[in-house]
Design a protein around this motif. Structure first.
Motif, PDB file in Angstrom:
ATOM      1  N   GLN A  61       0.811  -1.216   0.000  1.00  0.00           N
ATOM      2  CA  GLN A  61       0.000   0.000   0.000  1.00  0.00           C
ATOM      3  C   GLN A  61       0.844   1.267   0.000  1.00  0.00           C
ATOM      4  N   GLY A  62       2.119   1.156   0.354  1.00  0.00           N
ATOM      5  CA  GLY A  62       3.024   2.289   0.284  1.00  0.00           C
ATOM      6  C   GLY A  62       2.959   3.214   1.473  1.00  0.00           C
ATOM      7  N   TYR A  63       3.975   4.071   1.559  1.00  0.00           N
ATOM      8  CA  TYR A  63       4.015   5.169   2.509  1.00  0.00           C
ATOM      9  C   TYR A  63       4.016   4.733   3.961  1.00  0.00           C
ATOM     10  N   THR A  64       4.481   3.519   4.218  1.00  0.00           N
ATOM     11  CA  THR A  64       4.676   3.105   5.594  1.00  0.00           C
ATOM     12  C   THR A  64       5.863   3.847   6.187  1.00  0.00           C
ATOM     13  N   ALA A  65       6.842   4.173   5.358  1.00  0.00           N
ATOM     14  CA  ALA A  65       7.997   4.960   5.786  1.00  0.00           C
ATOM     15  C   ALA A  65       8.471   5.829   4.624  1.00  0.00           C
ATOM     16  N   ASP A  66       8.752   7.091   4.938  1.00  0.00           N
ATOM     17  CA  ASP A  66       9.453   7.994   4.036  1.00  0.00           C
ATOM     18  C   ASP A  66       8.870   8.035   2.627  1.00  0.00           C
ATOM     19  N   ASN A  67       7.548   8.106   2.543  1.00  0.00           N
ATOM     20  CA  ASN A  67       6.891   8.258   1.236  1.00  0.00           C
ATOM     21  C   ASN A  67       7.242   7.167   0.227  1.00  0.00           C
ATOM     22  N   ALA A  68       7.529   5.976   0.717  1.00  0.00           N
ATOM     23  CA  ALA A  68       7.801   4.858  -0.200  1.00  0.00           C
ATOM     24  C   ALA A  68       6.557   4.567  -1.022  1.00  0.00           C
ATOM     25  N   ASN A  69       6.745   4.358  -2.336  1.00  0.00           N
ATOM     26  CA  ASN A  69       5.587   4.251  -3.212  1.00  0.00           C
ATOM     27  C   ASN A  69       4.770   2.989  -3.007  1.00  0.00           C
ATOM     28  N   ALA A  70       3.548   3.073  -3.526  1.00  0.00           N
ATOM     29  CA  ALA A  70       2.592   1.972  -3.417  1.00  0.00           C
ATOM     30  C   ALA A  70       2.857   0.972  -4.530  1.00  0.00           C
ATOM     31  N   LEU A  71       3.419  -0.151  -4.171  1.00  0.00           N
ATOM     32  CA  LEU A  71       3.773  -1.158  -5.168  1.00  0.00           C
ATOM     33  C   LEU A  71       2.562  -1.893  -5.712  1.00  0.00           C
ATOM     34  N   SER A  72       1.480  -1.888  -4.967  1.00  0.00           N
ATOM     35  CA  SER A  72       0.295  -2.617  -5.422  1.00  0.00           C
ATOM     36  C   SER A  72      -0.659  -1.749  -6.226  1.00  0.00           C
ATOM     37  N   ASN A  73      -0.282  -0.501  -6.500  1.00  0.00           N
ATOM     38  CA  ASN A  73      -1.129   0.348  -7.330  1.00  0.00           C
ATOM     39  C   ASN A  73      -1.303  -0.294  -8.694  1.00  0.00           C
ATOM     40  N   GLN A  74      -2.533  -0.438  -9.137  1.00  0.00           N
ATOM     41  CA  GLN A  74      -2.807  -1.194 -10.357  1.00  0.00           C
ATOM     42  C   GLN A  74      -2.261  -0.521 -11.612  1.00  0.00           C
TER      43      GLN A  74
END
Length: 370
Positions: A65-78
């Motif tokens: 889902q992303g953004y757990t830390a330091d604005n890391a992107n959402a890898l599961s974005n379709q």
């Protein structure tokens, strides 16, 4: 372009991780794995899930889902999964994004992941994909030969790209567009799809002609040409396998103990640490990032102990010396290092609150190389 909370603007969506299909899966033998892989049991998806949980989830989230830390992107974005090629995704894991909090995890850069491990992680990430892949036509796209860097600079500012990605693609809230590994591996078609279609479900809007915030086809190509103008050669030099050495880890061994009182029993501000060092205080600066990040740049006097290697040397570290753990996230990796030390009985420990990149921004001493 509007700021994203999940896979933001043109590049937050752009640079996520992913993976190359597993050779064992293609051959129909789920039990095949390279001997140097961290795990040789289970299916590629199962191995990938375990590795993702250990090395990726603390920033990108347990389900991408992303953004757990330091604005890391959402890898599961379709939309991201639809257009990201396997080569692009695997390279993102292997070489990371030097100069950012996205580390190089591949063995080529002294990381913990073999090629098989990387394949397995991306096989797992692909399980989140619901839309058909866009296909080779995306990567085959070529921008209009009349596209203009000068016009691209105007649109990049007017449409808010620099608000998220920074002037000239660096220094913004979200991902760095001028990163050499990103620009070397991403296609013009990928950039175009990311701008035109945006990232549904995030603040990254569609800039498709006719939309509320629209750009013409040529204007999009102008922005792509601007981004391409920042491209430079990445550092492809491999790093040898790394084992941490803590024999000379203590800074100012004859100095006084610092008078640290961690906030919430955990955090110490970078300015306080710098002041203590200036006064000759005794301490250990523990760089908890993968070793390639340390080589790229680290706090002067720091020792490289990647969080996953800490168990190898934890018994060799003194418990009567303050240990300041740091990373770039700024807490995800250093927090794991802190927790491992606390569990082992260490009490004089803290996390550098603002992380490595704040230290750099303040102009405090850093060193590059081994």
């Amino acid at each position: 372009m509007a700021r994203m909370l999940s896979t933001t603007s043109l590049a937050v969506a752009l640079i996520a991780l992913a993976c190359v299909p597993d050779p064992a899966a293609e051959s129909g033998n789920d039990d095949v794995a390279d001997s140097d892989s961290e795990s040789d049991t289970g299916t590629p998806e199962e191995r990938g899930a375990a590795l993702y949980d250990k090395y990726c989830a603390f920033c990108h989230g347990d389900v991408g889902q992303g953004y757990t830390a330091d604005n890391a992107n959402a890898l599961s974005n379709q939309e991201f999964l639809r257009i990201a090629s396997d080569d692009f995704l695997a390279t993102s894991i292997r070489y990371g994004r030097p100069g950012t909090s996205m580390s190089a995890w591949g063995e080529d850069k002294a990381g913990p992941l073999s090629d098989q491990d990387i394949d397995d992680i991306v096989t797992f990430i692909r399980t989140w994909q619901e839309l058909p892949s866009a296909g080779p036509e995306v990567d085959a796209y070529e921008i209009d030969e009349t596209a203009s860097i000068l016009r691209g600079e105007t649109y990049y500012g007017v449409y808010g790209c620099e608000d998220c990605h920074g002037i000239q693609g660096v220094g913004g809230t979200f991902m760095t567009l001028e990163n050499p590994w990103f620009l070397t591996t991403v296609s013009d078609g990928y950039l175009r799809e990311s701008i035109v279609r945006g990232r549904p479900g995030t603040p990254m809007p569609s800039y498709q002609s006719g939309a509320d915030t629209d750009l013409s086809d040529l204007q999009v190509d102008d922005i792509i040409k601007l981004i391409r103008s920042w491209e430079r050669e990445p550092n492809t030099d491999p790093l040898p396998p790394f084992e941490p050495d803590v024999s000379d880890a203590v800074i100012n061994p004859d100095g006084p103990d610092p008078d640290f009182v961690p906030v919430d029993g955990r955090f110490i501000g970078a300015d306080l640490v710098k002041s203590a060092l200036d006064m000759g205080a005794k301490m250990i600066l523990l760089d908890a990032r993968p070793h390639a990040d340390y080589v790229d740049g680290h706090l002067e006097g720091a020792v490289s102990i990647p969080f996953f290697d800490l168990p190898k040397v934890i018994d060799e570290l003194p418990q009567d010396v303050w240990i300041i753990n740091y990373c770039g996230c700024p807490h995800a990796v250093s927090g794991q290092s802190f927790d491992a030390l606390a569990e082992a009985g260490f009490t004089n420990i803290a996390v550098l609150d603002e992380g490595y990149y704040y230290w750099v921004e303040q102009g405090y001493p850093i060193v590059e190389g081994e």
